[in-house]
Write an enzyme that holds these catalytic residues in place. Structure first.
Site, PDB file in Angstrom:
ATOM      1  N   THR A 294      -4.292   1.162 -10.072  1.00 24.87           N
ATOM      2  CA  THR A 294      -3.329   2.272 -10.132  1.00 24.87           C
ATOM      3  C   THR A 294      -2.894   2.617  -8.716  1.00 24.87           C
ATOM      4  O   THR A 294      -3.505   2.181  -7.740  1.00 24.87           O
ATOM      5  CB  THR A 294      -3.963   3.550 -10.702  1.00 24.87           C
ATOM      6  OG1 THR A 294      -4.935   4.039  -9.767  1.00 24.87           O
ATOM      7  CG2 THR A 294      -4.592   3.285 -12.044  1.00 24.87           C
ATOM      8  N   ASP A 295      -1.871   3.435  -8.608  1.00 22.83           N
ATOM      9  CA  ASP A 295      -1.608   4.053  -7.319  1.00 22.83           C
ATOM     10  C   ASP A 295      -2.551   5.268  -7.208  1.00 22.83           C
ATOM     11  O   ASP A 295      -3.233   5.655  -8.162  1.00 22.83           O
ATOM     12  CB  ASP A 295      -0.136   4.455  -7.186  1.00 22.83           C
ATOM     13  CG  ASP A 295       0.282   4.526  -5.710  1.00 22.83           C
ATOM     14  OD1 ASP A 295      -0.605   4.660  -4.838  1.00 22.83           O
ATOM     15  OD2 ASP A 295       1.488   4.477  -5.419  1.00 22.83           O
ATOM     16  N   TRP A 296      -2.569   5.853  -6.060  1.00 24.32           N
ATOM     17  CA  TRP A 296      -3.512   6.918  -5.667  1.00 24.32           C
ATOM     18  C   TRP A 296      -3.515   8.079  -6.686  1.00 24.32           C
ATOM     19  O   TRP A 296      -2.517   8.773  -6.826  1.00 24.32           O
ATOM     20  CB  TRP A 296      -3.088   7.409  -4.288  1.00 24.32           C
ATOM     21  CG  TRP A 296      -3.993   8.356  -3.586  1.00 24.32           C
ATOM     22  CD1 TRP A 296      -4.152   9.678  -3.867  1.00 24.32           C
ATOM     23  CD2 TRP A 296      -4.831   8.084  -2.463  1.00 24.32           C
ATOM     24  NE1 TRP A 296      -5.025  10.246  -2.990  1.00 24.32           N
ATOM     25  CE2 TRP A 296      -5.461   9.288  -2.104  1.00 24.32           C
ATOM     26  CE3 TRP A 296      -5.120   6.944  -1.708  1.00 24.32           C
ATOM     27  CZ2 TRP A 296      -6.353   9.387  -1.031  1.00 24.32           C
ATOM     28  CZ3 TRP A 296      -6.007   7.051  -0.635  1.00 24.32           C
ATOM     29  CH2 TRP A 296      -6.611   8.257  -0.318  1.00 24.32           C
ATOM     30  N   SER A 298      -3.109   8.167  -9.753  1.00 20.12           N
ATOM     31  CA  SER A 298      -2.016   8.248 -10.738  1.00 20.12           C
ATOM     32  C   SER A 298      -2.546   8.346 -12.175  1.00 20.12           C
ATOM     33  O   SER A 298      -1.779   8.714 -13.070  1.00 20.12           O
ATOM     34  CB  SER A 298      -1.000   7.117 -10.562  1.00 20.12           C
ATOM     35  OG  SER A 298      -1.583   5.882 -10.760  1.00 20.12           O
TER      36      SER A 298
END
Ligand code: NOJ
Length: 747
Positions: A294-296, A298
């Site tokens: 995932t992104d940070w 998310s």
């Protein structure tokens, strides 16, 4: 023998262990399917793991900083020792990475090594131009080489995974992250995406100098409403398939090891829990076999998005949709074990994710030697080498785009004896790195003033005045700047944004020059001295005012460590500029989105009927951009003639002659565009289908030939099937998307 291999040995029959030993990293080519021996390793480990250890592998945490240097918070350290961390972000240097890795492979029960990830976006210590600048070179070999050097440097400092390339297509320069991408075009964006994956990953990891890449941000992060970062994306399926998805697919086809989900939703479904995107498309249709991170935080943000009522259901939705690793959210670690007990998440889905992650660790060689990326000796000898710096300088000059050059203002004439460098970007060391500068140190950067002084030593008297700041209202420095200009033979005016005005969380609603820089430009240019503007920025700017008053404008982006030297090479004519912009520059912010591959509409504006009211136009501004996609001048001129399009079966050959009609050798980026004249659905007026960057000597004519197959003309239909339609096509060849000659062919 390494400890983790030892664990495997004790639990396996001798013949399987023999097989394992035979497994070399060489079998783990980027993008290759699981080899039988990898599978045995992975299955053996999986069978020994507790549920907590499994979800630990799916968790990534970031290292932090204290005054004393890099530091890991106590909770994370304990989690590593407990075998509950799969990867670390933002840890670097051989010693520090070794220290953390040691905790994993000596203190945790199963001794599984950690992955170390880092945002190596445009160089690691040797910082290259920002990706949008590199893209302007259209030089795929150079872009690949820059990432190869970056991977080499990062891998000496403990890093084995980069969160790059960012391959988000964007038509909205308000969005600050356009600086990290390749611009507006899916064809060029895909070629650059592949080159960057090759650069980071090479053909394998045997040499310890290549690292896992990460295609991000999946998907369509580049189309946020109103250009505001993290905003909603609402996009038709056909546009998604045709414009936004191709570069991610190109990365998968090039064997990218990991994919990062995007923060945004697409048509109501956030990417981080979008099972259609992550499972149906990415895994089943495209055959991606790396892991999805995932992104940070998310996953946590699914609650804010309003699709999960709490973190627990956010974790459930993400894992079930196809996410394998949770970046910084701790949701997998905290909630997956409970969700398994409640039968909301299947253990087989957790195993799926663990398998992909373990396999990446095997692939990159960490099971053979968990410290293989901590190499003090390489750190000493292979970082910021003379060759890397020379190459960085070359890439800076290749990235420069000459936007305007009236009366041959550039290159700086040899007769110039006093030169004034003016402007807030003229001697701005910190800004040269742009945003995302990995381990780059701004103190190593060459500013424009330094570059010019390096060149002019003894022969030209060079003075500097800042004139104003980048982004405030203070006019008090303008007078001194004008005085300096009046005393000089020639002025170089350095204007633009600060490095942090683009990148993540750096959207702008007005993308003209910030602060009082237009006033500075007015005052200095009014002094009547020949003036060349040098622009520094992380996005296309709307510089209609500057364009109207400046005799010459050189776009230089943020060039990184060697910025000043590389730009100086162009300013003084040691290098003939050849860069071409890969994103249209709007005339004003209200024109956005303005991009070359637009459609005609039923009422197109026609330049031969400029007063027609009921057409698709503005009352206060032309419909065309200030500078179109693919545009960039040279110190020489190129003319195009003799275009021919021939069809043989399903193959189309388009050829044209390009002549260097000027007085010096130069490189030209020759572009091929196609228009499908009548389709069952509307088609863009032009679509890039090929390009070649050629050195053409003065007076020389070269014949350029492009070969296309009919499949290259196919497009997505409303049923999302991709095929071409017979009929008449236009082929265009030229030096920008606007200046072309054309021929017609029938298929
Ligand atoms: C957030 C950014 O969106 C992403 O591109 C980056 O890789 C991560 N943070 C990690 O720093």
């Amino acid at each position: 023998m390494h400890l983790s291999t030892g664990i495997l040995k004790s639990s396996l029959p001798a013949f399987i262990f023999f097989l394992l030993i035979q497994t070399s990293i060489a079998q783990n080519r980027p993008g290759a399917a699981f080899s039988p021996t990898d599978s045995i390793k992975v299955e053996t480990l999986l069978s020994q793991m507790t549920l907590d250890e499994k979800v630990g592998q799916l968790s990534l945490f970031a290292s932090g900083w204290e005054v004393t240097g890099p530091a890991m918070n106590t909770r994370y350290k304990q989690l590593i020792r407990d075998g509950k961390v799969g990867a670390i972000l933002n840890a670097s240097t051989p010693d520090y990475v070794k220290k953390l890795q040691k905790m994993a492979v000596e203190e945790s029960r199963l001794k599984i090594p950690l992955l170390f990830g880092y945002d190596v976006i445009h160089g690691y210590r040797t910082i290259f131009p920002i990706p949008l600048g590199q893209a302007a070179s259209w030089d795929l070999d150079a872009i690949e080489k820059a990432d190869r050097i970056a991977a080499g440097e990062a891998s000496a400092e403990g890093i084995c995974w980069t969160f790059a390339p960012m391959v988000d297509i964007s038509r909205d320069p308000r969005w600050g992250r356009v600086s990290e991408g390749a611009g507006e075009d899916p064809f060029l964006g895909s070629r650059i995406a592949e080159a960057r994956v090759r650069g980071f990953q090479g053909t394998g990891y045997e040499d310890g100098r290549h690292i896992l890449a990460c295609a991000k941000h999946f998907a369509a992060y580049g189309d946020p409403m109103a250009g505001r970062d993290y905003n909603v994306v609402d996009i038709s399926p056909a546009s998604l398939y045709e414009y936004y998805l191709p570069p991610y697919k190109a990365c998968v086809d090039a064997g990218v090891a990991t994919v990062m989900t995007s923060f945004n939703e697409i048509n109501g479904m956030p990417s981080t829990c979008n099972s259609w995107l992550l499972t149906d498309l990415l895994r089943k249709e495209w055959g991606f076999n790396g892991f999805v991170v995932t992104d940070w935080t998310s996953i946590n943000e699914l609650v804010e998005h309003g699709v999960a009522e709490d973190l627990k259901s956010a974790a459930e939705l993400s894992l079930n949709a196809g996410v394998d690793m949770d970046m910084m959210g701790s949701t997998f670690l905290d909630y997956l074990p409970g969700l398994v007990k409640e039968n909301k998440v299947k253990i087989s889905d957790i195993d799926r994710a663990v398998r992909y992650i373990l396999r990446a660790k095997i692939q990159v060689g960490l099971f053979d030697d968990p410290y293989r990326f901590c190499n003090q000796q390489r750190e000493q000898s292979e970082i910021m080498t003379k060759e890397s710096l020379e190459f960085a300088r070359k890439l800076v000059s290749e990235s420069c785009v000459l936007l305007k050059n009236d009366n041959r203002t550039l290159p700086v004439p040899q007769r110039v004896r006093t030169l004034a460098v003016i402007g807030p970007l003229g001697d701005a060391k910190k800004e040269m790195l742009g945003n995302w500068n990995a381990a780059g140190d701004w103190k190593n950067c060459i500013t424009l003033l330094e570059g010019i002084r390096n060149k002019c030593k003894g022969s030209v008297n060079v003075s500097f005045e800042k004139g104003c700041n980048i982004n405030d209202k203070d006019l008090s420095g303008i007078e001194a700047a004008v005085k300096l200009a009046q005393k000089a033979d020639y002025v170089i005016l350095a204007l633009g944004e600060s490095g942090e005005m683009s990148g993540e969380a750096a959207s702008r609603s007005d993308i003209d020059l910030p602060g009082v820089q237009n006033q500075l430009a007015d005052a200095v240019i009014n002094s009547g001295k020949p003036t060349a503007v040098v622009l520094f920025n992380g996005r296309p700017l709307s510089i209609s005012h500057l364009e109207a008053i400046a005799p010459a404008i050189l776009e230089t982006w943020f060039g990184g460590t060697q910025a000043g030297n590389g730009i100086t090479d162009v300013l003084f004519g040691d290098v003939n500029p050849s860069g071409k912009i890969t994103m249209s520059f709007p005339r004003n912010t209200g024109q956005i989105p303005v991009f070359y591959s637009r459609k005609n509409t039923g009422r197109p504006f026609k330049s031969d009927q400029p007063d027609e009211k009921y057409v698709s136009r503005y009352l206060d501004c032309p419909v065309t951009p200030l500078y179109p996609f693919g545009f960039g001048l040279s110190y020489t001129n190129f003319s195009y003639s003799g275009i021919k399009a021939l069809v043989k079966g399903n193959e189309i050959t388009v050829s044209a002659s390009v002549t260097n009609t000027g007085e010096r050798d130069g490189e030209e980026i020759v572009q091929l565009y196609i228009q499908d004249k009548v389709g069952s659905i509307t088609r863009p007026l032009k679509e890039l289908k090929g390009f070649k960057k050629l050195l053409i000597r003065k007076g020389q004519t070269v014949q350029v030939t492009f070969t296309l197959s009919a499949d290259d003309l196919s497009f997505y239909h409303p049923d999302l099937k991709k095929y071409w339609e017979p009929g008449e096509f236009n082929a265009f060849v030229g030096g920008s998307s606007a200046t072309v000659i054309s021929a017609t062919f029938r298929l």
